[in-house]
Scaffold this motif. Sequence first.
Motif, PDB file in Angstrom:
ATOM      1  N   UNK A  27       0.826  -1.195   0.000  1.00  0.00           N
ATOM      2  CA  UNK A  27       0.000   0.000   0.000  1.00  0.00           C
ATOM      3  C   UNK A  27       0.870   1.259   0.000  1.00  0.00           C
ATOM      4  N   UNK A  28       1.857   1.296   0.884  1.00  0.00           N
ATOM      5  CA  UNK A  28       2.700   2.496   0.960  1.00  0.00           C
ATOM      6  C   UNK A  28       3.555   2.648  -0.299  1.00  0.00           C
ATOM      7  N   UNK A  29       4.019   1.544  -0.866  1.00  0.00           N
ATOM      8  CA  UNK A  29       4.797   1.623  -2.107  1.00  0.00           C
ATOM      9  C   UNK A  29       3.964   2.275  -3.212  1.00  0.00           C
ATOM     10  N   UNK A  30       2.718   1.856  -3.330  1.00  0.00           N
ATOM     11  CA  UNK A  30       1.833   2.431  -4.353  1.00  0.00           C
ATOM     12  C   UNK A  30       1.580   3.911  -4.136  1.00  0.00           C
ATOM     13  N   UNK A  31       1.336   4.288  -2.883  1.00  0.00           N
ATOM     14  CA  UNK A  31       1.082   5.696  -2.569  1.00  0.00           C
ATOM     15  C   UNK A  31       2.330   6.548  -2.819  1.00  0.00           C
ATOM     16  N   UNK A  32       3.468   6.052  -2.418  1.00  0.00           N
ATOM     17  CA  UNK A  32       4.715   6.812  -2.583  1.00  0.00           C
ATOM     18  C   UNK A  32       5.083   6.915  -4.064  1.00  0.00           C
ATOM     19  N   UNK A  33       4.830   5.864  -4.824  1.00  0.00           N
ATOM     20  CA  UNK A  33       5.093   5.907  -6.260  1.00  0.00           C
ATOM     21  C   UNK A  33       4.249   6.984  -6.925  1.00  0.00           C
ATOM     22  N   UNK A  34       2.992   7.094  -6.509  1.00  0.00           N
ATOM     23  CA  UNK A  34       2.129   8.158  -7.035  1.00  0.00           C
ATOM     24  C   UNK A  34       2.680   9.538  -6.696  1.00  0.00           C
ATOM     25  N   UNK A  35       3.190   9.687  -5.487  1.00  0.00           N
ATOM     26  CA  UNK A  35       3.806  10.959  -5.088  1.00  0.00           C
ATOM     27  C   UNK A  35       5.047  11.261  -5.903  1.00  0.00           C
ATOM     28  N   UNK A  36       5.839  10.231  -6.180  1.00  0.00           N
ATOM     29  CA  UNK A  36       7.040  10.414  -7.014  1.00  0.00           C
ATOM     30  C   UNK A  36       6.654  10.864  -8.417  1.00  0.00           C
ATOM     31  N   UNK A  37       5.580  10.296  -8.959  1.00  0.00           N
ATOM     32  CA  UNK A  37       5.115  10.723 -10.288  1.00  0.00           C
ATOM     33  C   UNK A  37       4.797  12.214 -10.291  1.00  0.00           C
ATOM     34  N   UNK A  38       4.127  12.664  -9.241  1.00  0.00           N
ATOM     35  CA  UNK A  38       3.772  14.079  -9.134  1.00  0.00           C
ATOM     36  C   UNK A  38       5.018  14.953  -9.044  1.00  0.00           C
ATOM     37  N   UNK A  39       5.966  14.557  -8.222  1.00  0.00           N
ATOM     38  CA  UNK A  39       7.199  15.330  -8.052  1.00  0.00           C
ATOM     39  C   UNK A  39       8.004  15.347  -9.352  1.00  0.00           C
ATOM     40  N   UNK A  40       8.101  14.213 -10.030  1.00  0.00           N
ATOM     41  CA  UNK A  40       8.923  14.140 -11.246  1.00  0.00           C
ATOM     42  C   UNK A  40       8.315  14.896 -12.424  1.00  0.00           C
ATOM     43  N   UNK A  41       7.029  15.266 -12.329  1.00  0.00           N
ATOM     44  CA  UNK A  41       6.412  16.096 -13.371  1.00  0.00           C
ATOM     45  C   UNK A  41       6.765  17.575 -13.202  1.00  0.00           C
ATOM     46  N   UNK A  42       7.326  17.938 -12.069  1.00  0.00           N
ATOM     47  CA  UNK A  42       7.730  19.317 -11.793  1.00  0.00           C
ATOM     48  C   UNK A  42       8.818  19.716 -12.793  1.00  0.00           C
ATOM     49  N   UNK A  43       8.746  20.926 -13.326  1.00  0.00           N
ATOM     50  CA  UNK A  43       9.768  21.372 -14.299  1.00  0.00           C
ATOM     51  C   UNK A  43      11.200  21.286 -13.787  1.00  0.00           C
ATOM     52  N   UNK A  44      11.398  21.381 -12.491  1.00  0.00           N
ATOM     53  CA  UNK A  44      12.755  21.300 -11.937  1.00  0.00           C
ATOM     54  C   UNK A  44      13.378  19.926 -12.164  1.00  0.00           C
ATOM     55  N   UNK A  45      12.546  18.922 -12.406  1.00  0.00           N
ATOM     56  CA  UNK A  45      13.046  17.553 -12.598  1.00  0.00           C
ATOM     57  C   UNK A  45      12.983  17.108 -14.058  1.00  0.00           C
ATOM     58  N   UNK A  46      12.944  18.053 -14.981  1.00  0.00           N
ATOM     59  CA  UNK A  46      12.844  17.711 -16.396  1.00  0.00           C
ATOM     60  C   UNK A  46      14.211  17.637 -17.070  1.00  0.00           C
ATOM     61  N   UNK A  47      15.235  17.370 -16.323  1.00  0.00           N
ATOM     62  CA  UNK A  47      16.583  17.227 -16.879  1.00  0.00           C
ATOM     63  C   UNK A  47      16.694  15.872 -17.590  1.00  0.00           C
ATOM     64  N   UNK A  48      17.471  15.800 -18.668  1.00  0.00           N
ATOM     65  CA  UNK A  48      17.557  14.550 -19.442  1.00  0.00           C
ATOM     66  C   UNK A  48      17.984  13.330 -18.616  1.00  0.00           C
ATOM     67  N   UNK A  49      18.987  13.488 -17.728  1.00  0.00           N
ATOM     68  CA  UNK A  49      19.453  12.322 -16.967  1.00  0.00           C
ATOM     69  C   UNK A  49      18.378  11.823 -16.006  1.00  0.00           C
ATOM     70  N   UNK A  50      17.527  12.735 -15.507  1.00  0.00           N
ATOM     71  CA  UNK A  50      16.427  12.312 -14.622  1.00  0.00           C
ATOM     72  C   UNK A  50      15.360  11.596 -15.446  1.00  0.00           C
ATOM     73  N   UNK A  51      15.041  12.138 -16.605  1.00  0.00           N
ATOM     74  CA  UNK A  51      14.029  11.512 -17.454  1.00  0.00           C
ATOM     75  C   UNK A  51      14.478  10.124 -17.923  1.00  0.00           C
ATOM     76  N   UNK A  52      15.769   9.978 -18.214  1.00  0.00           N
ATOM     77  CA  UNK A  52      16.297   8.691 -18.666  1.00  0.00           C
ATOM     78  C   UNK A  52      16.279   7.642 -17.553  1.00  0.00           C
ATOM     79  N   UNK A  53      16.390   8.072 -16.316  1.00  0.00           N
ATOM     80  CA  UNK A  53      16.451   7.148 -15.175  1.00  0.00           C
ATOM     81  C   UNK A  53      15.234   7.252 -14.267  1.00  0.00           C
ATOM     82  N   UNK A  54      14.138   7.740 -14.803  1.00  0.00           N
ATOM     83  CA  UNK A  54      12.946   7.996 -13.994  1.00  0.00           C
ATOM     84  C   UNK A  54      12.429   6.740 -13.299  1.00  0.00           C
ATOM     85  N   UNK A  55      12.380   5.625 -13.999  1.00  0.00           N
ATOM     86  CA  UNK A  55      11.875   4.383 -13.392  1.00  0.00           C
ATOM     87  C   UNK A  55      12.782   3.918 -12.262  1.00  0.00           C
TER      88      UNK A  55
END
Length: 110
Positions: A27-55
């Motif tokens: 349950x917590x893994x699923x909730x935290x993963x959803x939070x990570x998706x939200x954070x990684x959509x932030x423009x501050x995290x749109x760097x190529x190396x982050x996008x390449x290693x997002x998973x």
Amino acid sequence: RGIVRGWYAGGGAALAANAAENALLFMSYGQITGGCDTVLRNPAFQKPWIQDNQALIKGAVSGSLAAFVTSMALCPIELIKVRVQTGEAASTFQCASNIIRQSGVGSLFN
């Protein structure tokens, strides 16, 4: 103590710990993963190396935080399990009651 009381002492707490651990972990893994998706959509995290290693980033952060949450929640159950298995109390409920009565709820996390 006999076979049943000797081998299976604390079995109720162990079963509760395993069920709670798996339920809380997933349950917590699923909730935290959803939070990570939200954070990684932030423009501050749109760097190529982050996008390449997002998973990889999302899995590492989600897994680590889910394990931390689960460990903190299971600390009282593990304490009770060990005390019942060592014969300090006859049952899971009796052990929990004794700990809380003698030392307070906070002592479940010691």
